[in-house]
Scaffold this active site. Structure first.
Site, PDB file in Angstrom:
ATOM      1  N   ASP A 171      18.305 -21.392 -34.485  1.00  0.00           N
ATOM      2  CA  ASP A 171      19.615 -21.628 -33.851  1.00  0.00           C
ATOM      3  C   ASP A 171      19.974 -23.107 -34.021  1.00  0.00           C
ATOM      4  OD1 ASP A 171      21.861 -21.708 -31.920  1.00  0.00           O
ATOM      5  OD2 ASP A 171      21.090 -19.760 -31.280  1.00  0.00           O
ATOM      6  N   GLY A 202      23.335 -15.351 -25.659  1.00  0.00           N
ATOM      7  CA  GLY A 202      23.947 -14.026 -25.761  1.00  0.00           C
ATOM      8  C   GLY A 202      23.010 -12.932 -26.261  1.00  0.00           C
ATOM      9  N   TYR A 209      37.852 -13.948 -38.637  1.00  0.00           N
ATOM     10  CA  TYR A 209      36.694 -13.315 -37.979  1.00  0.00           C
ATOM     11  C   TYR A 209      36.522 -11.881 -38.482  1.00  0.00           C
ATOM     12  CZ  TYR A 209      33.459 -11.796 -34.324  1.00  0.00           C
ATOM     13  OH  TYR A 209      32.358 -11.296 -33.658  1.00  0.00           O
ATOM     14  N   GLY A 255      26.441 -16.443 -34.878  1.00  0.00           N
ATOM     15  CA  GLY A 255      27.832 -16.245 -35.269  1.00  0.00           C
ATOM     16  C   GLY A 255      28.748 -17.013 -34.339  1.00  0.00           C
ATOM     17  N   LEU A 283      23.539 -22.924 -39.822  1.00  0.00           N
ATOM     18  CA  LEU A 283      23.699 -21.905 -40.869  1.00  0.00           C
ATOM     19  C   LEU A 283      25.102 -21.942 -41.478  1.00  0.00           C
ATOM     20  CD1 LEU A 283      21.755 -19.015 -39.092  1.00  0.00           C
ATOM     21  CD2 LEU A 283      20.899 -20.668 -40.767  1.00  0.00           C
TER      22      LEU A 283
END
Ligand SMILES: NC(=O)c1ccc[n+]([C@@H]2O[C@H](COP(=O)([O-])OP(=O)(O)OC[C@H]3O[C@@H](n4cnc5c(N)ncnc54)[C@H](O)[C@@H]3O)[C@@H](O)[C@H]2O)c1
Length: 289
Positions: free
Chosen positions: A32, A12, A157, A71, A42
């Site tokens: 990542d 993305g 979120y 995210g 993470l």
């Protein structure tokens, strides 16, 4: 050639940023879960510090910029609200905090944290959840989020993005960041065609709600649009950008929130504001720059 760390680099917007930086001749350290120079989760307590140690080693302790794009979105799933908070907020804050000395060592660095326009357009995010997230008390936040049933991931979120934005704005203006030559800002995208959005819209209820969501420019964004804004926020042009939230969302936020910013006050409230203004002027004149 400058040196940058990019999280969420495998997909993305993070992948688009990585391509732009490399094409401009810069060195990029990718972080990542998969397909990256540094593989790190993470969303675990130890993931961000382990990743930071590797970034510091590979960069020689000096970084010109960091882009925190890793995210996950508000899709349904077991324990999803907890994971959302851990990755989008806590992991982001922990990693960037650990990278701060390397950014400061550059003397003129940039950091871009990913927020979302969900932070300002999602109705009903309880203050109690934000307070708990700010204090790092995820269990407490998750207990309250359970009250929201099937929309708990959406509220989590938005709350994670509110909390990470709030952290970045507070940190950005302190001597440790602004005073050390680091320009820390938040990019808040609206819907962008990436695997994160595709996963969210695979849920029929989310897809229905999305059809009613206003995007005045007429469609979702492209990762490249957002990467262009990141490049601007990493550039010398951002020398005077500090603690800002740059909303790039095709007009959704303006459509939903126009008239609320700046918040106008009724005439009868003016005396109270004058008192506050005087108190503020007095405290700022005694504050060091
Ligand atoms: N796409 C949108 O519509 C949209 C809207 C607003 C904000 N955002 C934000 O933009 C950022 C980039 O999202 P995107 O749309 O490019 O998503 P994406 O799913 O395409 O990319 C996210 C990347 O983050 C990585 N990641 C996820 N969890 C991780 C973990 N625990 N540890 C390390 N890496 C992890 C993934 O592997 C993936 O490569 C995110 O912070 C997202 O919240 C996206």
């Amino acid at each position: 050639m400058s040196s940058y760390a990019v999280t969420g680099s495998a997909s993305g917007i993070g992948a688009a940023v990585t391509r732009r930086l490399r094409a401009a001749g810069h060195a990029v350290i990718e972080v990542d879960l998969h397909d990256a120079d540094i593989l790190a989760d993470l969303g675990t307590p130890e993931g961000p510090s382990a990743a930071a140690a590797e970034v510091l080693e590979r960069s020689g302790g000096v970084l010109d910029g960091a882009v925190l794009a890793a995210g996950i979105g508000p899709s349904p799933g077991p324990d999803r609200p907890r994971k959302i908070a851990q990755i989008n907020q806590l992991g982001t804050v922990q990693l960037l905090t650990a990278l701060r000395p390397a950014l400061a060592a550059s003397g003129d660095a940039r950091a871009v944290v990913f927020g979302s326009n969900s932070a300002s357009v999602t109705p009903g995010v309880p203050r109690r959840v934000i307070r708990a997230l700010r204090a790092g008390e995820i269990d407490r936040a998750v207990r309250t989020l359970r009250l929201f049933g099937p929309v708990a991931p959406n509220i989590a979120y938005a709350a994670s993005k509110i909390a990470v934005t709030d952290w970045a704005r507070r940190a950005a203006v302190t001597p440790a960041w602004a005073g050390a030559g680091i320009r820390l800002n938040v990019l808040a995208p609206g819907p962008v065609r990436t695997p994160l959005l595709d996963e969210e819209l695979a849920n029929p209820a989310a897809a229905r709600a999305f059809r009613a969501f206003p995007i005045p420019v007429g469609g979702v964004g492209d990762p490249g649009h957002l990467a262009d804004w990141v490049m601007m926020m990493l550039s010398p042009a951002a020398a005077f950008l500090c603690g800002s939230v740059v909303v790039v969302d095709g007009g959704s936020e303006a459509w939903l929130r126009a008239g609320e910013w700046p918040r106008p006050v009724a005439l009868r409230q003016v005396p109270r504001y004058l008192l506050r203004y005087r108190a503020f002027s007095r405290s700022s004149s005694t504050r060091s720059p």
